[in-house]
Design a protein around this motif. Structure first.
Motif, PDB file in Angstrom:
ATOM      1  N   ARG A 210      -0.872   6.334   4.080  1.00 24.83           N
ATOM      2  CA  ARG A 210      -0.837   5.172   4.968  1.00 24.83           C
ATOM      3  C   ARG A 210       0.575   4.709   5.341  1.00 24.83           C
ATOM      4  N   TYR A 211       1.531   4.866   4.438  1.00 23.53           N
ATOM      5  CA  TYR A 211       2.863   4.296   4.652  1.00 23.53           C
ATOM      6  C   TYR A 211       3.938   5.387   4.660  1.00 23.53           C
ATOM      7  N   ASP A 212       4.875   5.260   5.575  1.00 21.37           N
ATOM      8  CA  ASP A 212       6.046   6.138   5.618  1.00 21.37           C
ATOM      9  C   ASP A 212       7.127   5.474   4.767  1.00 21.37           C
ATOM     10  N   LEU A 213       7.322   5.962   3.548  1.00 24.70           N
ATOM     11  CA  LEU A 213       8.236   5.306   2.620  1.00 24.70           C
ATOM     12  C   LEU A 213       9.664   5.276   3.140  1.00 24.70           C
ATOM     13  N   SER A 214      10.032   6.262   3.958  1.00 20.29           N
ATOM     14  CA  SER A 214      11.402   6.329   4.467  1.00 20.29           C
ATOM     15  C   SER A 214      11.715   5.202   5.457  1.00 20.29           C
ATOM     16  N   SER A 215      10.692   4.514   5.928  1.00 19.57           N
ATOM     17  CA  SER A 215      10.915   3.434   6.888  1.00 19.57           C
ATOM     18  C   SER A 215      11.179   2.086   6.204  1.00 19.57           C
TER      19      SER A 215
ATOM     20  N   GLN B 150       6.655 -11.747  -0.132  1.00 16.98           N
ATOM     21  CA  GLN B 150       6.203 -12.215   1.179  1.00 16.98           C
ATOM     22  C   GLN B 150       7.277 -13.046   1.868  1.00 16.98           C
ATOM     23  N   GLN B 151       8.002 -13.836   1.094  1.00 14.99           N
ATOM     24  CA  GLN B 151       9.086 -14.641   1.670  1.00 14.99           C
ATOM     25  C   GLN B 151      10.214 -13.764   2.209  1.00 14.99           C
ATOM     26  N   GLN B 152      10.392 -12.579   1.616  1.00 19.19           N
ATOM     27  CA  GLN B 152      11.413 -11.638   2.094  1.00 19.19           C
ATOM     28  C   GLN B 152      10.945 -10.879   3.333  1.00 19.19           C
ATOM     29  N   GLY B 153       9.672 -11.041   3.691  1.00 22.14           N
ATOM     30  CA  GLY B 153       9.121 -10.290   4.821  1.00 22.14           C
ATOM     31  C   GLY B 153       8.656  -8.898   4.454  1.00 22.14           C
ATOM     32  N   ASP B 154       8.494  -8.631   3.143  1.00 17.56           N
ATOM     33  CA  ASP B 154       8.074  -7.312   2.684  1.00 17.56           C
ATOM     34  C   ASP B 154       6.599  -7.065   2.952  1.00 17.56           C
ATOM     35  N   THR B 155       6.235  -5.801   3.064  1.00 12.38           N
ATOM     36  CA  THR B 155       4.830  -5.405   3.107  1.00 12.38           C
ATOM     37  C   THR B 155       4.335  -5.318   1.663  1.00 12.38           C
ATOM     38  N   VAL B 156       3.312  -6.094   1.340  1.00 15.69           N
ATOM     39  CA  VAL B 156       2.796  -6.149  -0.034  1.00 15.69           C
ATOM     40  C   VAL B 156       1.402  -5.537  -0.051  1.00 15.69           C
ATOM     41  N   VAL B 157       1.221  -4.556  -0.935  1.00 13.49           N
ATOM     42  CA  VAL B 157      -0.020  -3.788  -0.984  1.00 13.49           C
ATOM     43  C   VAL B 157      -0.584  -3.813  -2.404  1.00 13.49           C
ATOM     44  N   VAL B 158      -1.854  -4.144  -2.535  1.00  8.91           N
ATOM     45  CA  VAL B 158      -2.566  -3.971  -3.800  1.00  8.91           C
ATOM     46  C   VAL B 158      -3.148  -2.564  -3.797  1.00  8.91           C
ATOM     47  N   VAL B 159      -2.842  -1.801  -4.846  1.00 15.91           N
ATOM     48  CA  VAL B 159      -3.318  -0.414  -4.966  1.00 15.91           C
ATOM     49  C   VAL B 159      -4.092  -0.349  -6.278  1.00 15.91           C
ATOM     50  N   SER B 160      -5.427  -0.259  -6.178  1.00 15.67           N
ATOM     51  CA  SER B 160      -6.238  -0.484  -7.363  1.00 15.67           C
ATOM     52  C   SER B 160      -7.482   0.391  -7.410  1.00 15.67           C
ATOM     53  N   GLY B 161      -7.910   0.693  -8.627  1.00 10.87           N
ATOM     54  CA  GLY B 161      -9.177   1.377  -8.823  1.00 10.87           C
ATOM     55  C   GLY B 161     -10.360   0.429  -8.732  1.00 10.87           C
ATOM     56  N   ALA B 162     -10.101  -0.872  -8.652  1.00  9.48           N
ATOM     57  CA  ALA B 162     -11.178  -1.862  -8.556  1.00  9.48           C
ATOM     58  C   ALA B 162     -11.856  -1.783  -7.189  1.00  9.48           C
ATOM     59  N   PHE B 163     -12.940  -2.522  -7.044  1.00  6.98           N
ATOM     60  CA  PHE B 163     -13.806  -2.398  -5.867  1.00  6.98           C
ATOM     61  C   PHE B 163     -13.378  -3.265  -4.691  1.00  6.98           C
ATOM     62  N   ASP B 164     -13.570  -2.719  -3.502  1.00  4.86           N
ATOM     63  CA  ASP B 164     -13.292  -3.474  -2.285  1.00  4.86           C
ATOM     64  C   ASP B 164     -14.227  -4.665  -2.120  1.00  4.86           C
ATOM     65  N   ALA B 165     -15.376  -4.654  -2.778  1.00  2.00           N
ATOM     66  CA  ALA B 165     -16.337  -5.747  -2.633  1.00  2.00           C
ATOM     67  C   ALA B 165     -15.706  -7.092  -2.965  1.00  2.00           C
ATOM     68  N   TYR B 166     -14.813  -7.126  -3.945  1.00  2.00           N
ATOM     69  CA  TYR B 166     -14.121  -8.381  -4.235  1.00  2.00           C
ATOM     70  C   TYR B 166     -12.644  -8.353  -3.868  1.00  2.00           C
ATOM     71  N   LEU B 167     -11.985  -7.205  -4.010  1.00  4.93           N
ATOM     72  CA  LEU B 167     -10.566  -7.157  -3.660  1.00  4.93           C
ATOM     73  C   LEU B 167     -10.337  -7.378  -2.170  1.00  4.93           C
ATOM     74  N   GLY B 168     -11.281  -6.950  -1.344  1.00  4.27           N
ATOM     75  CA  GLY B 168     -11.143  -7.176   0.095  1.00  4.27           C
ATOM     76  C   GLY B 168     -11.032  -8.655   0.416  1.00  4.27           C
ATOM     77  N   HIS B 169     -11.904  -9.456  -0.195  1.00  2.58           N
ATOM     78  CA  HIS B 169     -11.873 -10.907   0.035  1.00  2.58           C
ATOM     79  C   HIS B 169     -10.599 -11.513  -0.533  1.00  2.58           C
ATOM     80  N   TRP B 170     -10.253 -11.098  -1.767  1.00  2.00           N
ATOM     81  CA  TRP B 170      -9.089 -11.695  -2.429  1.00  2.00           C
ATOM     82  C   TRP B 170      -7.801 -11.361  -1.671  1.00  2.00           C
ATOM     83  N   CYS B 171      -7.625 -10.105  -1.292  1.00  2.00           N
ATOM     84  CA  CYS B 171      -6.416  -9.705  -0.581  1.00  2.00           C
ATOM     85  C   CYS B 171      -6.326 -10.363   0.790  1.00  2.00           C
TER      86      CYS B 171
END
Length: 198
Positions: free
Chosen positions: A161-166, A100-121
């Motif tokens: 969702r993401y264009d890796l080449s960018s 985050q300090q580098q200005g990177d896009t940080v993504v959690v990619v998980s089989g876990a549920f959005d019910a809690y990951l949505g709040h945490w992320c």
């Protein structure tokens, strides 16, 4: 700017959160009945005869069919607030902060549920790709909404969702073979906090 892809369970956390959330969200009576009904399937999983995807789908069916969406969402919010903070890996949180300090896009990619990951992320300023449960008229059906976000589905969703080449570089972090497809997208891969891997 780079893209950083993090598995959640076992990578950001010290353990799998799926069983913890099941115990947190499902009533004790249903839990007892579910363990009895699912014991043969779980035994098959431990013997390597049944996939994790099949076991999770069965647990969702037994555990959440007919549950009010509002109850499920409230359980997710309290789980994110009260349980997850005690299971986070300090090295993972430091690495997320570094990205985050580098200005990177940080993504959690998980089989876990959005019910809690949505709040945490949301509380940590992270993007999220994860599994969701299907609901109709405010009641859970006991099925996943679409595919579980595991194995090749992780990579598919990232590419959708993401264009890796960018991005200058793609980093990926995982801890089990279920993360191999996600790791394959990356220029720099970290597996079980051992870096680099080829």
């Amino acid at each position: 700017m780079n893209l950083a892809l993090f598995d959640f369970d076992g990578t950001i956390t010290t353990r799998e959160t799926f069983p913890d959330f099941i115990r947190h969200a499902i009533t004790p009576r249903r839990l007892r009945l579910g363990w009895i009904a699912l014991a043969p399937l779980v035994a098959g999983y431990r013997l390597g005869l049944v996939s994790g995807t099949a076991v999770r789908a069965a647990i969702v069916k037994v555990g959440f069919s007919g549950t009010a969406l509002s109850r499920y969402e409230a359980a997710g919010e309290s789980f994110a607030r009260d349980v997850l903070p005690g299971s986070l890996r300090p090295e993972a949180m430091r690495r997320i902060a570094w990205h985050q300090q580098q200005g990177d896009t940080v993504v959690v990619v998980s089989g876990a549920f959005d019910a809690y990951l949505g709040h945490w992320c949301a509380s940590h300023g992270l993007d999220l790709l994860c599994s969701s449960l299907e609901h109709r008229r405010g009641v859970l059906t006991g099925r996943y909404a679409g595919e579980q976000c595991v194995l090749a589905e992780k990579a598919r969703r990232v590419l959708q969702r993401y264009d890796l080449s960018s991005y200058g570089q793609v980093f990926a972090y995982g801890d089990t073979p279920e993360d191999n497809d996600l790791l394959a997208l990356a220029d720099r891969k970290t597996y079980r906090w051992q870096e680099p891997i080829k």
